[in-house]
Design a protein around this motif. Structure first.
Motif, PDB file in Angstrom:
ATOM      1  N   SER A 114     -29.785  -3.287  69.324  1.00 11.01           N
ATOM      2  CA  SER A 114     -29.592  -2.201  68.372  1.00 11.01           C
ATOM      3  C   SER A 114     -29.904  -0.828  68.945  1.00 11.01           C
ATOM      4  O   SER A 114     -29.605   0.181  68.313  1.00 11.01           O
ATOM      5  N   ASN A 115     -30.493  -0.755  70.124  1.00  9.22           N
ATOM      6  CA  ASN A 115     -30.836   0.548  70.706  1.00  9.22           C
ATOM      7  C   ASN A 115     -29.657   1.226  71.393  1.00  9.22           C
ATOM      8  O   ASN A 115     -29.742   2.416  71.708  1.00  9.22           O
ATOM      9  N   TYR A 116     -28.581   0.495  71.641  1.00 13.91           N
ATOM     10  CA  TYR A 116     -27.568   0.981  72.567  1.00 13.91           C
ATOM     11  C   TYR A 116     -26.177   1.053  71.971  1.00 13.91           C
ATOM     12  O   TYR A 116     -25.760   0.200  71.191  1.00 13.91           O
ATOM     13  N   ALA A 127     -15.436   2.726  70.815  1.00 12.97           N
ATOM     14  CA  ALA A 127     -16.876   2.730  71.043  1.00 12.97           C
ATOM     15  C   ALA A 127     -17.605   2.961  69.728  1.00 12.97           C
ATOM     16  O   ALA A 127     -17.046   3.536  68.778  1.00 12.97           O
ATOM     17  N   ILE A 128     -18.865   2.521  69.699  1.00 13.23           N
ATOM     18  CA  ILE A 128     -19.665   2.633  68.486  1.00 13.23           C
ATOM     19  C   ILE A 128     -21.101   2.965  68.869  1.00 13.23           C
ATOM     20  O   ILE A 128     -21.619   2.465  69.861  1.00 13.23           O
ATOM     21  N   SER A 129     -21.713   3.832  68.091  1.00 14.78           N
ATOM     22  CA  SER A 129     -23.088   4.242  68.377  1.00 14.78           C
ATOM     23  C   SER A 129     -24.080   3.141  68.033  1.00 14.78           C
ATOM     24  O   SER A 129     -23.723   2.104  67.464  1.00 14.78           O
ATOM     25  N   TRP A 130     -25.341   3.380  68.344  1.00 14.47           N
ATOM     26  CA  TRP A 130     -26.365   2.356  68.164  1.00 14.47           C
ATOM     27  C   TRP A 130     -26.452   1.867  66.720  1.00 14.47           C
ATOM     28  O   TRP A 130     -26.689   0.692  66.471  1.00 14.47           O
ATOM     29  N   SER A 131     -26.269   2.764  65.775  1.00 13.02           N
ATOM     30  CA  SER A 131     -26.419   2.394  64.365  1.00 13.02           C
ATOM     31  C   SER A 131     -25.103   1.977  63.725  1.00 13.02           C
ATOM     32  O   SER A 131     -25.094   1.455  62.617  1.00 13.02           O
ATOM     33  N   GLY A 132     -24.007   2.258  64.410  1.00  9.83           N
ATOM     34  CA  GLY A 132     -22.699   2.020  63.808  1.00  9.83           C
ATOM     35  C   GLY A 132     -22.197   3.208  63.016  1.00  9.83           C
ATOM     36  O   GLY A 132     -21.083   3.184  62.494  1.00  9.83           O
ATOM     37  N   GLY A 133     -22.982   4.261  62.952  1.00 11.98           N
ATOM     38  CA  GLY A 133     -22.601   5.407  62.154  1.00 11.98           C
ATOM     39  C   GLY A 133     -21.563   6.309  62.787  1.00 11.98           C
ATOM     40  O   GLY A 133     -20.944   7.125  62.104  1.00 11.98           O
ATOM     41  N   SER A 134     -21.372   6.151  64.083  1.00  7.01           N
ATOM     42  CA  SER A 134     -20.390   6.962  64.788  1.00  7.01           C
ATOM     43  C   SER A 134     -19.476   6.055  65.591  1.00  7.01           C
ATOM     44  O   SER A 134     -19.952   5.151  66.287  1.00  7.01           O
ATOM     45  N   THR A 135     -18.185   6.277  65.471  1.00  6.39           N
ATOM     46  CA  THR A 135     -17.201   5.503  66.223  1.00  6.39           C
ATOM     47  C   THR A 135     -16.179   6.437  66.854  1.00  6.39           C
ATOM     48  O   THR A 135     -16.013   7.587  66.418  1.00  6.39           O
ATOM     49  N   ARG A 163     -20.367  -3.257  64.132  1.00  2.00           N
ATOM     50  CA  ARG A 163     -21.459  -4.025  64.730  1.00  2.00           C
ATOM     51  C   ARG A 163     -22.407  -4.487  63.624  1.00  2.00           C
ATOM     52  O   ARG A 163     -22.544  -3.843  62.589  1.00  2.00           O
ATOM     53  N   ASP A 164     -23.065  -5.611  63.905  1.00  3.21           N
ATOM     54  CA  ASP A 164     -24.098  -6.138  63.021  1.00  3.21           C
ATOM     55  C   ASP A 164     -25.344  -6.306  63.877  1.00  3.21           C
ATOM     56  O   ASP A 164     -25.466  -7.289  64.620  1.00  3.21           O
ATOM     57  N   ASN A 165     -26.241  -5.365  63.793  1.00  2.93           N
ATOM     58  CA  ASN A 165     -27.424  -5.396  64.659  1.00  2.93           C
ATOM     59  C   ASN A 165     -28.345  -6.560  64.329  1.00  2.93           C
ATOM     60  O   ASN A 165     -29.078  -7.041  65.199  1.00  2.93           O
ATOM     61  N   ALA A 166     -28.305  -7.026  63.109  1.00  2.00           N
ATOM     62  CA  ALA A 166     -29.130  -8.187  62.751  1.00  2.00           C
ATOM     63  C   ALA A 166     -28.644  -9.443  63.461  1.00  2.00           C
ATOM     64  O   ALA A 166     -29.428 -10.377  63.681  1.00  2.00           O
ATOM     65  N   ALA A 198     -21.870  -2.514  77.206  1.00  2.00           N
ATOM     66  CA  ALA A 198     -23.028  -1.867  76.601  1.00  2.00           C
ATOM     67  C   ALA A 198     -23.490  -0.711  77.473  1.00  2.00           C
ATOM     68  O   ALA A 198     -23.537  -0.834  78.702  1.00  2.00           O
ATOM     69  N   THR A 199     -23.823   0.387  76.828  1.00  2.00           N
ATOM     70  CA  THR A 199     -24.371   1.530  77.546  1.00  2.00           C
ATOM     71  C   THR A 199     -25.897   1.414  77.599  1.00  2.00           C
ATOM     72  O   THR A 199     -26.472   0.434  77.132  1.00  2.00           O
ATOM     73  N   ILE A 200     -26.532   2.438  78.163  1.00  3.94           N
ATOM     74  CA  ILE A 200     -27.985   2.530  78.109  1.00  3.94           C
ATOM     75  C   ILE A 200     -28.378   3.789  77.347  1.00  3.94           C
ATOM     76  O   ILE A 200     -29.437   4.357  77.555  1.00  3.94           O
ATOM     77  N   THR A 201     -27.493   4.194  76.456  1.00  8.16           N
ATOM     78  CA  THR A 201     -27.735   5.335  75.593  1.00  8.16           C
ATOM     79  C   THR A 201     -27.383   4.959  74.164  1.00  8.16           C
ATOM     80  O   THR A 201     -26.689   3.971  73.939  1.00  8.16           O
ATOM     81  N   ALA A 202     -27.870   5.749  73.212  1.00  6.27           N
ATOM     82  CA  ALA A 202     -27.633   5.416  71.809  1.00  6.27           C
ATOM     83  C   ALA A 202     -26.283   5.910  71.291  1.00  6.27           C
ATOM     84  O   ALA A 202     -25.815   5.451  70.251  1.00  6.27           O
TER      85      ALA A 202
END
Length: 124
Positions: free
Chosen positions: A30-32, A50-58, A72-75, A98-102
């Motif tokens: 969920s961090n990435y 692409a999708i941000s860590w929270s799914g709020g940005s695509t 994405r489903d982080n759970a 997967a990136t190493i950024t959020a």
């Protein structure tokens, strides 16, 4: 380290739909930010979505806007790509990464981890 495994590829007729999944294990998923890329025969690998860590940005490549949806489903440590209105030119091996950024990234060098890919074939 992050391990990524894609699934859901297959053969579908033009106009049909597929949903790809990418299961992640290892570091905290969920961090990435995550992304999908594809590579067609004889072509270079290209960015799809692409999708941000929270799914709020695509973010989407122009050629899939309005047809594909990334989520994405982080759970469940899983990312998805819903592909509708598929075209023969969507035929490719699809990779999750997967990136190493959020935050959303679109370039390959910005992705640190890659899956093995899943084949999507769209017949005309």
């Amino acid at each position: 380290q992050v391990q990524l495994v894609e699934s859901g590829g297959g053969l579908v007729q033009a106009g049909g739909s597929l949903r790809l999944s990418c299961a992640a294990s290892g570091r905290t998923f969920s961090n990435y930010a995550m992304g999908w890329f594809r590579q067609a025969p004889g072509k270079e690998r290209e960015f799809v979505a692409a999708i941000s860590w929270s799914g709020g940005s695509t973010y989407y490549a122009d050629f899939v806007k309005g047809r594909f949806t990334i989520s994405r489903d982080n759970a469940k440590n899983t990312m998805y790509l819903q592909m509708n209105s598929l075209k023969p030119e969507d035929t490719a091996v699809y990779y999750c990464a997967a990136t190493i950024t959020a935050w959303v990234r679109t370039r390959e060098p910005e992705y640190a981890y890659w899956g093995q890919g899943t084949q999507v074939t769209v017949s005309s």
